[in-house]
Design a protein around this motif. Sequence first.
Motif, PDB file in Angstrom:
ATOM      1  N   ILE A 142       0.853  -1.306   0.063  1.00 37.28           N
ATOM      2  CA  ILE A 142       0.115   0.100   0.071  1.00 37.28           C
ATOM      3  C   ILE A 142       1.022   1.329   0.022  1.00 37.28           C
ATOM      4  CG2 ILE A 142      -1.916   1.226   1.108  1.00 37.28           C
ATOM      5  CD1 ILE A 142      -2.548  -0.817   2.515  1.00 37.28           C
ATOM      6  N   LEU A 143       1.852   1.086   0.920  1.00 37.20           N
ATOM      7  CA  LEU A 143       2.870   2.462   1.019  1.00 37.20           C
ATOM      8  C   LEU A 143       3.439   2.613  -0.576  1.00 37.20           C
ATOM      9  CD1 LEU A 143       4.390   1.818   4.421  1.00 37.20           C
ATOM     10  CD2 LEU A 143       2.965   3.814   3.649  1.00 37.20           C
ATOM     11  N   ARG A 144       3.891   1.687  -1.162  1.00 36.51           N
ATOM     12  CA  ARG A 144       4.238   1.962  -2.198  1.00 36.51           C
ATOM     13  C   ARG A 144       3.287   2.381  -3.454  1.00 36.51           C
ATOM     14  NH1 ARG A 144       7.059  -2.969  -1.821  1.00 36.51           N
ATOM     15  NH2 ARG A 144       5.358  -4.112  -2.827  1.00 36.51           N
ATOM     16  N   THR A 192       3.790  15.336  12.812  1.00 33.98           N
ATOM     17  CA  THR A 192       2.887  14.490  12.154  1.00 33.98           C
ATOM     18  C   THR A 192       3.601  13.236  11.269  1.00 33.98           C
ATOM     19  OG1 THR A 192       2.928  15.944   9.944  1.00 33.98           O
ATOM     20  CG2 THR A 192       1.503  16.491  11.877  1.00 33.98           C
ATOM     21  N   HIS A 193       4.730  13.109  11.765  1.00 35.27           N
ATOM     22  CA  HIS A 193       5.393  11.763  10.737  1.00 35.27           C
ATOM     23  C   HIS A 193       5.164  10.564  11.564  1.00 35.27           C
ATOM     24  CE1 HIS A 193       8.083  14.795   8.491  1.00 35.27           C
ATOM     25  NE2 HIS A 193       6.989  14.724   8.067  1.00 35.27           N
ATOM     26  N   LEU A 194       5.159   9.522  10.923  1.00 42.39           N
ATOM     27  CA  LEU A 194       5.210   7.990  11.596  1.00 42.39           C
ATOM     28  C   LEU A 194       5.876   7.539  10.413  1.00 42.39           C
ATOM     29  CD1 LEU A 194       1.181   7.255  11.908  1.00 42.39           C
ATOM     30  CD2 LEU A 194       2.820   7.896  13.559  1.00 42.39           C
ATOM     31  N   SER A 195       6.722   6.477  11.126  1.00 40.48           N
ATOM     32  CA  SER A 195       7.643   5.724  10.526  1.00 40.48           C
ATOM     33  C   SER A 195       6.842   4.692   9.694  1.00 40.48           C
ATOM     34  CB  SER A 195       8.726   5.030  11.350  1.00 40.48           C
ATOM     35  OG  SER A 195       8.019   3.792  12.093  1.00 40.48           O
ATOM     36  N   GLU A 196       7.609   4.017   8.919  1.00 39.73           N
ATOM     37  CA  GLU A 196       7.043   2.842   8.106  1.00 39.73           C
ATOM     38  C   GLU A 196       6.290   1.715   8.994  1.00 39.73           C
ATOM     39  OE1 GLU A 196       8.763   2.267   4.133  1.00 39.73           O
ATOM     40  OE2 GLU A 196       8.357   0.101   4.570  1.00 39.73           O
ATOM     41  N   ALA A 197       7.127   1.332   9.798  1.00 39.67           N
ATOM     42  CA  ALA A 197       6.649   0.392  10.860  1.00 39.67           C
ATOM     43  C   ALA A 197       5.459   0.737  11.466  1.00 39.67           C
ATOM     44  CB  ALA A 197       7.978  -0.115  11.665  1.00 39.67           C
ATOM     45  N   GLU A 198       5.503   2.246  11.961  1.00 42.29           N
ATOM     46  CA  GLU A 198       4.395   2.457  13.003  1.00 42.29           C
ATOM     47  C   GLU A 198       3.074   2.646  12.012  1.00 42.29           C
ATOM     48  OE1 GLU A 198       6.718   5.618  16.186  1.00 42.29           O
ATOM     49  OE2 GLU A 198       6.248   6.358  14.344  1.00 42.29           O
ATOM     50  N   ILE A 199       3.267   3.101  10.744  1.00 37.88           N
ATOM     51  CA  ILE A 199       1.885   3.023  10.107  1.00 37.88           C
ATOM     52  C   ILE A 199       1.434   1.661   9.716  1.00 37.88           C
ATOM     53  CG2 ILE A 199       1.063   3.540   7.695  1.00 37.88           C
ATOM     54  CD1 ILE A 199       1.998   6.074   7.490  1.00 37.88           C
ATOM     55  N   ILE A 200       2.588   0.842   9.337  1.00 40.19           N
ATOM     56  CA  ILE A 200       1.881  -0.506   9.097  1.00 40.19           C
ATOM     57  C   ILE A 200       1.034  -0.958  10.688  1.00 40.19           C
ATOM     58  CG2 ILE A 200       2.599  -2.866   8.765  1.00 40.19           C
ATOM     59  CD1 ILE A 200       4.515  -1.775   6.901  1.00 40.19           C
ATOM     60  N   ALA A 257      -0.606  12.931   5.605  1.00 45.19           N
ATOM     61  CA  ALA A 257      -0.027  13.671   6.649  1.00 45.19           C
ATOM     62  C   ALA A 257       1.080  13.456   6.955  1.00 45.19           C
ATOM     63  CB  ALA A 257      -0.705  13.098   8.099  1.00 45.19           C
ATOM     64  N   ASN A 258       1.783  12.564   6.566  1.00 48.20           N
ATOM     65  CA  ASN A 258       3.264  12.412   6.623  1.00 48.20           C
ATOM     66  C   ASN A 258       4.259  13.200   5.709  1.00 48.20           C
ATOM     67  OD1 ASN A 258       5.267  10.487   8.313  1.00 48.20           O
ATOM     68  ND2 ASN A 258       5.997   9.762   6.186  1.00 48.20           N
ATOM     69  N   SER A 259       3.293  13.714   4.557  1.00 48.48           N
ATOM     70  CA  SER A 259       4.357  14.395   3.631  1.00 48.48           C
ATOM     71  C   SER A 259       4.297  15.877   3.890  1.00 48.48           C
ATOM     72  CB  SER A 259       3.756  13.898   2.110  1.00 48.48           C
ATOM     73  OG  SER A 259       2.255  14.522   2.279  1.00 48.48           O
ATOM     74  N   GLN A 295       0.627   4.174  -2.484  1.00 53.89           N
ATOM     75  CA  GLN A 295       0.018   5.547  -2.177  1.00 53.89           C
ATOM     76  C   GLN A 295       1.132   6.523  -2.432  1.00 53.89           C
ATOM     77  OE1 GLN A 295      -2.590   6.525  -0.562  1.00 53.89           O
ATOM     78  NE2 GLN A 295      -3.886   4.828  -0.231  1.00 53.89           N
ATOM     79  N   ARG A 296       2.265   6.155  -2.345  1.00 52.04           N
ATOM     80  CA  ARG A 296       3.571   7.257  -2.622  1.00 52.04           C
ATOM     81  C   ARG A 296       3.288   7.647  -4.081  1.00 52.04           C
ATOM     82  NH1 ARG A 296       7.376   3.998   0.683  1.00 52.04           N
ATOM     83  NH2 ARG A 296       7.225   5.117   3.189  1.00 52.04           N
ATOM     84  N   ALA A 297       3.280   6.518  -4.853  1.00 54.14           N
ATOM     85  CA  ALA A 297       3.335   6.821  -6.315  1.00 54.14           C
ATOM     86  C   ALA A 297       2.270   7.734  -6.605  1.00 54.14           C
ATOM     87  CB  ALA A 297       3.283   5.271  -6.987  1.00 54.14           C
TER      88      ALA A 297
END
Length: 546
Positions: A269-271, A303-311, A295-297, A273-275
């Motif tokens: 999903i992250l890949r 308002t930043h979350l790491s990848e591990a946190e978002i997952i 929000a992370n951008s 959504q980032r695209a």
Amino acid sequence: MLTFGLVALILVAAGLVYQLRPKPIQRVRGPPSPSFLLGHEHAISSQNEVGDLEFEWLRTYGPTWRIRGEFGASPATPSIHVLMTADPKALQHIYHKSGYNYTKRRSVIVMAEIMAGPGIAVALGKDHQRHRKIMNPAFSAAHLRTFLPLFQRIGAKMVEQWKTDLSGAERMIILVNKWLSCATMDIIGEAAFDYQYGALDKGAGSPIMKAYDNLFSDPNKPSATVALFRAMWNYIPIPVLRLFRLIPAEPFMRLRNLRGLFTEYGKQILREQRADTDMEKESKSKDVMSLLIKANSSADPQTHLSEAEIIAEMFSLTLAGHETTGSTLTFLTYELAKHPDYQARMRKEIQDRRAFVMSRGDTSFNTEDLDSLTLTMNAIKETLRFHPIVTYLPRVATKDDVIPLAYPIISTTGEIISEISVRAGQVIFPSFMAYQRLKDVWGEDADVWNPDRWLRPEIGKQTKLGVFANLMSFSAGVQACIGWKFSLIEMQALLTEILENFELSLPEEKLTIRRVPAAGFGMIPMVEGREDLGTAMPLQVSLVQQ
Ligand code: HEM
Ligand SMILES: *[C@@H]1O[C@H](CO)[C@@H](O)[C@H](O)[C@H]1NC(C)=O
Ligand SMILES: *[C@@H]1O[C@H](CO)[C@@H](O)[C@H](O)[C@H]1NC(C)=O
């Protein structure tokens, strides 16, 4: 097992040393301990029916009492005792007034981390504030309204399947808990991260759904060994505990498998959504995940979350939002089956509103329509009160403190206590189940399910507690349920779908439903004598005569 025994022994010895010192909490009365090693905790999580013990203690000692914790001792705790309370002022002090000063118990945090990863339910203090800040917009009233069509679509889908299964028959018996569990699973999947669990379609094509199903397929009561093992988690440093997830035994292996799937899917999903963001395409997605990624951008590091946190958030939302809502609705439909008169009044109110909506030229209810259904809302409130799915939540004092009581209690030496002093490390079990049965707060008929109590002007107004209707079912304060409003709209939507189409009644064969303790402080319905079915709520359904 040998090291385990050794550790236990040292802890017990340490406990004896502590026991010799006089502690204010020792002046609080409570039941004698059934077991030195296991204390009352194992008794609570293995009682026949949730509430049996708490209600007895409430009757005997008043709204605040003392029990003995597991191990009988702990170097991290200055007291071998656990304070259990249903007192509204004490609850208000612990949850609302003290911020993060009463923290989650280590065993609970570690279990949540092993299950879901470093998400919102695991974070503490400032870190937790960051998670909340990022998640909150997704749970604002305005944004939640956008989920209503999803709730209605899944509700309609479930009801259509009931009609198909009925295939012309007048009535049938269904395990309503299974259906509601599937509906709430499909809802949280789409709402949280636009994922199709396909639970209503028997998990077709969803490996995550299969792995998730397997995880909880073991409805056995916790054995004494498991209880002790879990108790130990409170005394071991967190970095060591994290290694537990590597243990090559169940349920850790099943968990690892499931988390692996979540991570794999989350990365995908992250890949994607980032695209999307890269292409500057305004993403139409309304799901929580998309909002978090957007929000992370932003530039604000708050308002930043790491990848591990978002997952981890994806999985946390699934775990926190699925079975809780499903079980509450399960108990609600059970009560409606037991109270046909109330059910009929509730249906009439829904039908009348439907007529109004049609005359307006609309086809479906909006959130105002749902909010106008007082009888539905009262049934929801009453079920949250009477059947709190989370029956208590441990808290640990992080500093010495004094806890005030609304209802003074009598001490072991006969004095009246209206304040209890606690030391840092003191474990407290606020009992939501017992609080929600206090006659002083809820009326003389607190021990019966009666939604009409909510029509009385004085009900639920005595103490300011919790996030909704003075109930503790969603917990309270800085770490209260973030999804309470989400779940209310979801329940309103699913109930209107069900009641407009079906009548609910008890099966002719008389069955006894027990509320069985599950996963420590939760509860599930089981049929007496048919425990082999696992979680089960058989109800009879028939089409509403138009
Ligand atoms: C009737 C339904 C529900 C009940 C009874 C319920 C109950 C609770 C309770 C008691 C807590 C506190 C847990 C703790 O302190 O350890 C909690 C936390 C939480 N709930 Fe719910 N919940 C429900 C529905 C939902 C839904 C639908 C969602 C998501 C859409 C959700 C998401 C969460 C999250 C993310 C947390 C952690 C909040 C934090 O730590 O800041 N819950 N819930
Ligand atoms: C928590 O404890 C600290 C340290 O004693 C204190 O300064 C702070 O005011 C407390 N927070 C709340 C919300 O009571
Ligand atoms: C969020 O942003 C931070 C800082 O820009 C970055 O390190 C992190 O990987 C991002 N998280 C996700 C899930 O993209």
